[in-house]
Design an enzyme around this catalytic site. Structure first.
Site, PDB file in Angstrom:
ATOM      1  N   CYS A   1      -2.544  29.804  21.195  1.00 24.39           N
ATOM      2  CA  CYS A   1      -1.860  29.162  20.089  1.00 24.39           C
ATOM      3  C   CYS A   1      -0.669  30.035  19.707  1.00 24.39           C
ATOM      4  CB  CYS A   1      -2.810  28.936  18.911  1.00 24.39           C
ATOM      5  SG  CYS A   1      -3.497  30.461  18.228  1.00 24.39           S
ATOM      6  N   ALA A   2      -0.223  29.976  18.469  1.00 26.29           N
ATOM      7  CA  ALA A   2       0.975  30.711  18.074  1.00 26.29           C
ATOM      8  C   ALA A   2       0.785  32.219  18.125  1.00 26.29           C
ATOM      9  CB  ALA A   2       1.405  30.296  16.670  1.00 26.29           C
TER      10      ALA A   2
END
Length: 251
Positions: free
Chosen positions: A28-29
């Protein structure tokens, strides 16, 4: 230098977790997300001692290693280029753990994570704008707001207010992306919600504008700053898009 550090991080993670122990991988980020065969065989303390690793935890069937924005993308790319692990989406991994409420909370969190950097940066500009336009600060330099060039005020407003003015569009975009729709469609729908053709929600609230009445009784206004509306609209839009794509001709 940076590439060498990230390569070392990737190799260290692989050595500790074990190549054969990794079933699939995604990110993810900020976090590298691994689906592993044997979670108990992984020494968390050894992972945390790797330079660049900011923390680890295991939840919803995922072994998650916090690396930070940017770093995680490059470490993930190095691991995938070298070993071609199976790639599972976050949604697929999350189906294996957590109840409905936990999954819902994670989904909402994942929607807002990509937006946090622009909100943070814009917030800093907004704070700077408040300081620079403060009468006490201006008075220290013998200035007043009337003496500030109009172009400078306009540029300051663009820097400080744009992200918040179009926050609805960003949320719709991120919701579509999270739910598997086309993000550009979500962004377009979000922009429609704050279209200048609709009376500004803040102006309506302050009494400076009046809603447009549809069918004589439905008030139409813009949805500036309306987070819940953007979430619901994005979720409905992405769901409908996926259903329509199943029956839509290829042409």
């Amino acid at each position: 230098m940076k590439e060498k550090i990230e390569l070392k991080i990737a190799q260290s993670i692989l050595n500790i977790v074990g190549k054969e122990n990794i079933l699939s991988m995604t990110h993810c980020a900020t976090r590298l997300r691994l689906q592993v065969k044997d979670r108990e065989s992984i020494d968390d303390s050894s992972i945390q001692e790797i330079e660049g690793v900011k923390g680890v935890f295991y939840t919803a069937g995922q072994y998650q290693i916090i690396l930070g924005s940017g770093v995680v993308n490059r470490v993930y790319g190095l691991l995938m280029d070298e070993h071609s692990f199976a790639e599972s989406s976050k949604a697929e991994m999350e189906l294996e753990g957590g109840n409905k409420l936990q999954r819902a909370i994670r989904n909402v969190a994942d929607i807002f994570v990509p937006i946090i950097p622009i909100i943070g940066a814009t917030g800093l500009f907004l704070g700077l704008k408040g300081v620079l336009l403060n009468n006490l600060v201006l008075g220290m330099f013998g200035l007043a707001q009337d003496s500030i060039p109009q172009w400078l005020l306009a540029m300051n407003t663009v820097l400080a207010d744009t992200a918040f003015a179009f926050l609805t569009a960003f949320i719709c975009w991120s919701t579509f992306k999270k739910m598997g729709g086309m993000p550009i469609i979500g962004f377009l729908i979000g922009l429609m919600l704050v279209s200048p053709a609709l009376p500004n929600a803040y102006a309506v609230a302050s009494g400076d504008a009046t809603p447009i009445m549809a069918f004589g009784f439905i008030p139409l206004v813009g949805y500036q700053g309306s987070i819940l509306t953007a979430l619901i609209t994005g979720a409905i839009g992405a769901t409908l898009e996926k259903k329509f794509r199943k029956i839509m001709p290829n042409s």
